[in-house]
Design an enzyme around this catalytic site. Structure first.
Site, PDB file in Angstrom:
ATOM      1  CB  ALA A   1      32.602 -91.497  90.949  1.00  0.00           C
TER       2      ALA A   1
ATOM      3  N   GLY B   1      25.528 -84.880  89.896  1.00  0.00           N
ATOM      4  CA  GLY B   1      26.901 -85.301  90.194  1.00  0.00           C
ATOM      5  C   GLY B   1      26.945 -86.291  91.338  1.00  0.00           C
ATOM      6  CG  ASN B   2      29.889 -88.785  91.684  1.00  0.00           C
ATOM      7  OD1 ASN B   2      30.979 -88.402  92.109  1.00  0.00           O
ATOM      8  ND2 ASN B   2      29.727 -89.228  90.431  1.00  0.00           N
ATOM      9  CG  HIS B   3      28.697 -87.138  97.877  1.00  0.00           C
ATOM     10  ND1 HIS B   3      28.406 -85.823  98.152  1.00  0.00           N
ATOM     11  CD2 HIS B   3      27.538 -87.846  98.041  1.00  0.00           C
ATOM     12  CE1 HIS B   3      27.126 -85.720  98.487  1.00  0.00           C
ATOM     13  NE2 HIS B   3      26.579 -86.926  98.418  1.00  0.00           N
TER      14      HIS B   3
END
Length: 435
Positions: A276, A209-211
């Site tokens: 995102a 995943g990402n932030h």
């Protein structure tokens, strides 16, 4: 959206009217001009002085005061109102409105105004579900009134059920939505917004995943709602409350987001892809949790052995490796579909309106050159780029420092501003493109 808007707030005699005090305060803080009309029984719960202190304006209640000024006042309030919001709306007032009774200041203003009517019913659960109340609400709904459904929960009587007045934030959202649908510059438009990050499973416990916090996307969806648009918000996993009045679609993976966008975008006017979206995903996620084994270098199995974690030849590292494959590129796919759409010929029905597409570029270096490249590759109408390494512009921040890149090659360098301000600037540009 609320700055200088004239809001007439009707307050009826129910225990929930104490919550209307906070609503009056929040509306005034947002820049609205708030005139409060209280019924006689509302004054038994909250004194008029409380509301006048919060609104900084006089409170109206007595239609029959001896000077006769109230007769003129109720017409003035009715004509100047941008919206009449009755919070809380009791069963008694709802019945009066449905049948056109005008025996107090509030019902007289309601019958005289051409402003949109918003009702937030609050009462005992069996009073709310009674066929008479439901029939009265349906009559008002058919006349164009906007009904904010009550919350379900613990009531003042101790019973549990529908009848609670919603929280102030939800009521504010309902007022903004109602005003936007009446006079917003996106009224009649349908828009799709994506938000948050995606989570690509490694196994049932872990993911790539990402932030992304989703704050920017949720601000964009909220601003579009406030401007009157019919909003679909496709969101990855976030910890934010859903904006009131938007059609929320929750997804986890990039493929799910792609499917949701493709299913909803066919009759949309604009798509803002602020999510995102993960560029890659594990090729073969394990259906079971991958266990940690000391001294083994684990790898997710290749095709033909899918579903198990097996030792790799290299057992010295104590880690495991993952084979990643590309995720679908939603914006690129839409660009190809739109480019392939044939033009209308003479005598044919016109083709659907062209979709205005807005993309985002979260960069850590070479922001301008990378953004220009993405704008061209994905054939976007507008690209919003930011440097996520900045503390005032990164993931989770409440502000953003962005650049706008237009299809004609021009660039705008915007100052640092709250994400709500960035959202407003984006829709200003989209409205110009729609025109």
């Amino acid at each position: 959206m609320l700055l200088n808007r004239h809001i007439v707030l009707g307050v009826c005699g129910g225990i929930a009217c104490y919550k209307a005090v906070d609503l009056a305060s929040k509306l005034q803080q947002a820049g609205a001009k708030v005139d409060v009309i209280m019924t006689e029984h509302a004054e038994e719960f909250v004194r008029p002085l409380t509301f006048s202190t919060m609104s900084h304006r006089p409170v109206y209640s007595d239609l029959w005061e001896p000077s006769g000024e109230a007769a003129e006042t109720h017409i003035k309030l009715a004509e100047e109102a941008d919206i009449l919001a009755i919070v809380p709306a009791t069963a008694q007032t709802i019945a009066k409105l449905a049948h056109g009774f005008t025996d107090n200041m509030l019902t007289t203003v309601a019958l005289a105004t051409q402003a949109p009517l918003l009702l937030a019913p609050a009462m005992y659960k069996d009073m709310y579900t009674h066929p008479a109340t439901q029939a009265n609400l349906e009559v008002l709904r058919q006349r164009g009134a906007y009904i904010v459904e009550p919350a379900v929960g613990l009531l003042a009587s101790g019973a549990v059920g529908p009848g609670r007045l919603p929280d102030t934030d939800l009521l504010m959202g309902a007022i903004r939505l109602t005003l936007g649908r009446r006079s917003g510059d996106l009224a009649g438009r349908r828009v799709i917004v994506t938000a948050g990050g995606t989570q690509e499973p490694i196994d049932p416990v872990r993911y790539v995943g990402n932030h992304s916090s989703g704050k920017m996307g949720y601000a964009i969806a909220t601003e579009a709602r406030d401007r009157g648009a019919d909003v679909v918000l496709v969101t990855g996993p976030v910890s934010l409350p859903a904006p009131y009045g938007v059609d929320l679609i929750r997804v986890e993976t990039a493929s799910q987001m792609r499917d949701a966008v493709m299913a909803t975008v066919h009759d949309a006017d604009a798509l803002v892809m602020s999510a995102a979206v993960a560029d890659f995903r594990p090729a073969h996620p394990s259906p079971q949790k991958i266990k940690k084994h000391a001294g083994e270098h684990l790898a997710i199995t290749p095709p033909g052995q899918q579903g198990q974690a097996t030792p790799d030849a290299d057992t010295s590292g104590g880690g495991f490796s993952i084979h990643l494959v590309r995720n679908p590129d939603i914006l690129a796919e839409l660009a190809s579909l739109q480019a392939a759409q044939p033009r209308s010929n003479a005598g044919e029905q016109p083709r659907p309106r062209r979709l205005v597409r807005v993309g985002f570029a979260a960069e850590t270096e070479n922001v301008i050159s990378n953004a220009r490249d993405k704008l061209v590759r994905k054939r976007l109408d507008l690209l919003v780029a930011n440097d996520v390494m900045r503390s005032d512009s990164g993931f989770g921040a409440d502000t953003n420092k962005v650049y706008f890149f237009h299809a004609d090659g021009s660039m705008e360098d915007l100052p640092v501003m709250p994400k709500a301000g960035v959202a407003a600037a984006i829709w200003d540009r989209v409205i110009s493109l729609l025109a």
